[in-house]
Scaffold this motif. Structure first.
Motif, PDB file in Angstrom:
ATOM      1  N   GLU A  83       0.877  -1.091   0.117  1.00 16.07           N
ATOM      2  CA  GLU A  83       0.058  -0.013  -0.124  1.00 16.07           C
ATOM      3  C   GLU A  83       0.851   1.353   0.115  1.00 16.07           C
ATOM      4  O   GLU A  83       0.821   2.013   1.142  1.00 16.07           O
ATOM      5  CB  GLU A  83      -0.955   0.105   1.057  1.00 16.07           C
ATOM      6  N   LEU A  88      -0.790   3.022  -5.524  1.00 18.13           N
ATOM      7  CA  LEU A  88      -2.014   3.871  -5.970  1.00 18.13           C
ATOM      8  C   LEU A  88      -2.083   4.414  -7.202  1.00 18.13           C
ATOM      9  O   LEU A  88      -2.913   4.701  -7.930  1.00 18.13           O
ATOM     10  CB  LEU A  88      -2.195   4.912  -4.507  1.00 18.13           C
ATOM     11  N   LEU A 123      -8.408  -0.497  -0.646  1.00 15.38           N
ATOM     12  CA  LEU A 123      -8.047   0.176  -1.579  1.00 15.38           C
ATOM     13  C   LEU A 123      -9.324   1.073  -1.829  1.00 15.38           C
ATOM     14  O   LEU A 123     -10.607   0.419  -2.125  1.00 15.38           O
ATOM     15  CB  LEU A 123      -7.495  -0.486  -3.017  1.00 15.38           C
ATOM     16  N   TRP A 145      -8.080  -5.289   0.114  1.00 15.32           N
ATOM     17  CA  TRP A 145      -6.874  -5.819  -0.595  1.00 15.32           C
ATOM     18  C   TRP A 145      -6.708  -6.765  -0.695  1.00 15.32           C
ATOM     19  O   TRP A 145      -6.921  -7.708   0.289  1.00 15.32           O
ATOM     20  CB  TRP A 145      -5.825  -4.919   0.255  1.00 15.32           C
TER      21      TRP A 145
END
Length: 148
Positions: A83, A88, A123, A145
């Motif tokens: 993450e 992202l 997410l 996730w």
């Protein structure tokens, strides 16, 4: 034209029911869910997660009516990613790629996506669709996730 309505639960989609009847979706919710959470075939240069060699994808994408047309997204490639900002960035890119058809097909004037980690292990995808008639529609999806 209406689609059978799908609902998102963070792990996957299910049919939306109204009692014993299927609900219909006159908007974009179902189309966006299919676009984001169906597995698009990985490109030859994509790094596949783990030891998996399956490039996934829908079999009919091998025979598109429109050359290069594909269903789904490559979000599944992020299944084992950390993450971090780079992940992202890729999530945003993959979601925008999956939803680009809305602009190409003249349904939307613009589609904007942002990706975040609203809490550990999740997410967040925020999708803003500006329709050609000027209406703005917003959609928010929280994805567990590893549930890609």
């Amino acid at each position: 034209m209406s689609d059978i309505a799908l609902i998102w639960d963070g792990h996957g989609c299910d049919l939306a029911l109204d009692g014993n009847d299927l609900q219909l979706d006159d908007g974009l919710q179902t189309s966006i869910l299919i676009s984001l959470f169906s597995d698009r075939r990985a490109r030859a240069d994509d790094q596949l997660p783990g030891e998996d060699r399956d490039r996934r994808g829908w079999w009919a994408d091998a025979y598109p009516v429109i050359e290069g047309d594909q269903i789904g997204s490559r979000l599944w490639l992020l299944d084992r990613e950390k993450e971090i900002q780079e992940t992202l960035r890729r999530a945003k890119e993959y979601a925008e790629e999956a939803l680009a058809w809305l602009v190409v097909d003249g349904i939307a004037a613009r589609v904007e996506v942002s990706a975040s980690v609203p809490r550990r292990g999740v997410l967040g995808l925020a999708v803003a669709v500006k329709r050609v008639d000027g209406r703005l529609e917003n959609y928010q999806y929280d994805v567990i996730w590893g549930a890609f």
